[in-house]
Design an enzyme around this catalytic site. Sequence first.
Site, mmCIF file in Angstrom:
data_model
loop_
_atom_site.group_PDB
_atom_site.id
_atom_site.type_symbol
_atom_site.label_atom_id
_atom_site.label_comp_id
_atom_site.label_asym_id
_atom_site.label_seq_id
_atom_site.Cartn_x
_atom_site.Cartn_y
_atom_site.Cartn_z
ATOM 1 N N LEU A 96 0.821 -1.210 0.000
ATOM 2 C CA LEU A 96 0.000 0.000 0.000
ATOM 3 C C LEU A 96 0.860 1.267 0.000
ATOM 4 O O LEU A 96 2.038 1.231 0.367
ATOM 5 C CB LEU A 96 -0.929 -0.032 1.216
ATOM 6 C CG LEU A 96 -1.800 -1.299 1.287
ATOM 7 C CD1 LEU A 96 -2.311 -1.543 2.696
ATOM 8 C CD2 LEU A 96 -2.955 -1.204 0.297
ATOM 9 N N PRO A 97 0.287 2.407 -0.381
ATOM 10 C CA PRO A 97 1.090 3.625 -0.566
ATOM 11 C C PRO A 97 1.606 4.300 0.697
ATOM 12 O O PRO A 97 2.686 4.888 0.679
ATOM 13 C CB PRO A 97 0.125 4.571 -1.305
ATOM 14 C CG PRO A 97 -0.941 3.704 -1.868
ATOM 15 C CD PRO A 97 -1.083 2.565 -0.908
ATOM 16 N N ASN A 101 -3.140 4.388 4.685
ATOM 17 C CA ASN A 101 -3.724 3.292 3.905
ATOM 18 C C ASN A 101 -3.585 1.966 4.633
ATOM 19 O O ASN A 101 -4.509 1.144 4.653
ATOM 20 C CB ASN A 101 -3.054 3.193 2.540
ATOM 21 C CG ASN A 101 -3.250 4.418 1.681
ATOM 22 O OD1 ASN A 101 -2.294 5.064 1.287
ATOM 23 N ND2 ASN A 101 -4.488 4.754 1.377
ATOM 24 N N THR A 127 5.886 0.739 2.495
ATOM 25 C CA THR A 127 6.908 1.517 3.197
ATOM 26 C C THR A 127 6.190 2.550 4.054
ATOM 27 O O THR A 127 5.579 3.484 3.533
ATOM 28 C CB THR A 127 7.860 2.216 2.205
ATOM 29 O OG1 THR A 127 8.508 1.234 1.406
ATOM 30 C CG2 THR A 127 8.919 3.019 2.954
ATOM 31 N N LYS A 202 14.468 0.034 5.217
ATOM 32 C CA LYS A 202 13.952 0.585 3.953
ATOM 33 C C LYS A 202 14.051 2.108 3.941
ATOM 34 O O LYS A 202 14.424 2.713 2.920
ATOM 35 C CB LYS A 202 12.499 0.145 3.757
ATOM 36 C CG LYS A 202 11.808 0.762 2.545
ATOM 37 C CD LYS A 202 12.503 0.386 1.247
ATOM 38 C CE LYS A 202 11.908 1.143 0.056
ATOM 39 N NZ LYS A 202 10.531 0.751 -0.248
ATOM 40 N N LYS A 277 7.295 11.127 0.302
ATOM 41 C CA LYS A 277 6.708 10.510 1.494
ATOM 42 C C LYS A 277 7.754 9.751 2.299
ATOM 43 O O LYS A 277 7.853 9.875 3.522
ATOM 44 C CB LYS A 277 5.565 9.584 1.079
ATOM 45 C CG LYS A 277 4.835 8.890 2.223
ATOM 46 C CD LYS A 277 5.344 7.480 2.483
ATOM 47 C CE LYS A 277 5.047 6.552 1.335
ATOM 48 N NZ LYS A 277 5.488 5.150 1.622
#
Length: 329
Positions: A96-97, A101, A127, A202, A277
């Site tokens: 998912l973004p 979310n 992420t 990440k 983001k």
Amino acid sequence: MAAVLRGSRYLVGRCSKHVDFLCVSTRSMASKTQVGFVGLGNMGNPMAKNLLKHGYPVIATDVFPESCKEIQEMGAQIVDNPAEVADKADRIITMLPSSPNVVDVYTGPNGILKKVKKGSLLIDSSTIDPAVSKEMAAAAEKMGAVFMDAPVSGGVGAASSGKLTFMVGGAEEEFTAAKELLSCMGANVVYCGQVGTGQAAKICNNMLLAIGMIGTSETMNLGIRLGLDPKLLAKILNMSSGRCWSSDTYNPVPGVMEGVPSGNNYQGGFGTQLMAKDLGLAQNTATNTKTPVPLGSLAHQIYRMMCARGYASKDFSSVFQFLREEEGQ
């Protein structure tokens, strides 16, 4: 069979660590049972396809129904929402973004945790903020399920070819079961530690990636202005100490490489908005840990400016184009 295995895992999961390992092994034996997948965007779609190619029946959903058509044609079962996925599968992957979310997909009115089965394995490859991963893990544990964070690196190309790198955080005794699925989609599956450490790895990677892409774009632009052919300059960089992933695999200059977003008007790939983001996540964690990240901060500002100037949906390598426009070319 899967239901029996789920029940067995839950009953003995209360026992010793040795017995819990037996549970994981038992669940691994249930390979080729249904796998749920939530989020069929640029990354999730090819990831789910690779599960199908490895013989796993996939039950999937996405907020945009049109994103489901291609994978449905390959044999996936499409349902209306994440709760229905959880009702039919006890191993679920989400891609998912953003943090909001993920929170909605897991804990919302039609979220996974509304119908999750005890003993289910929930793997989130989004992420997001490590703190949110920890919150989701706690919420899943209350429902008798196991949550692991497993963000990826490699981009759309690696997702399509099954060569992603997964950075996994969660209970170590669950790693074997997670790796069974993740190995179908990636060439490297690395255990990082407890829940949230996959996200930490990440975030660090993407901060370096952004800095490296900006540096490569600045370098290529300077060389071009000095009269160098961009392909020649890229060749020299890639046989010299300045070589990096942004120069040799994902070059930001149109015409230097084929099969990368810069050769397709920066369409596809990893969006500028998503990079902004991720850099925001890096900034938040740097602030919380009192870690100086001056280049990371500048990179964040640059990608935020790009979003404000119409680059949000373009690949993050479009920073080269942004710099060219900044100088009035």
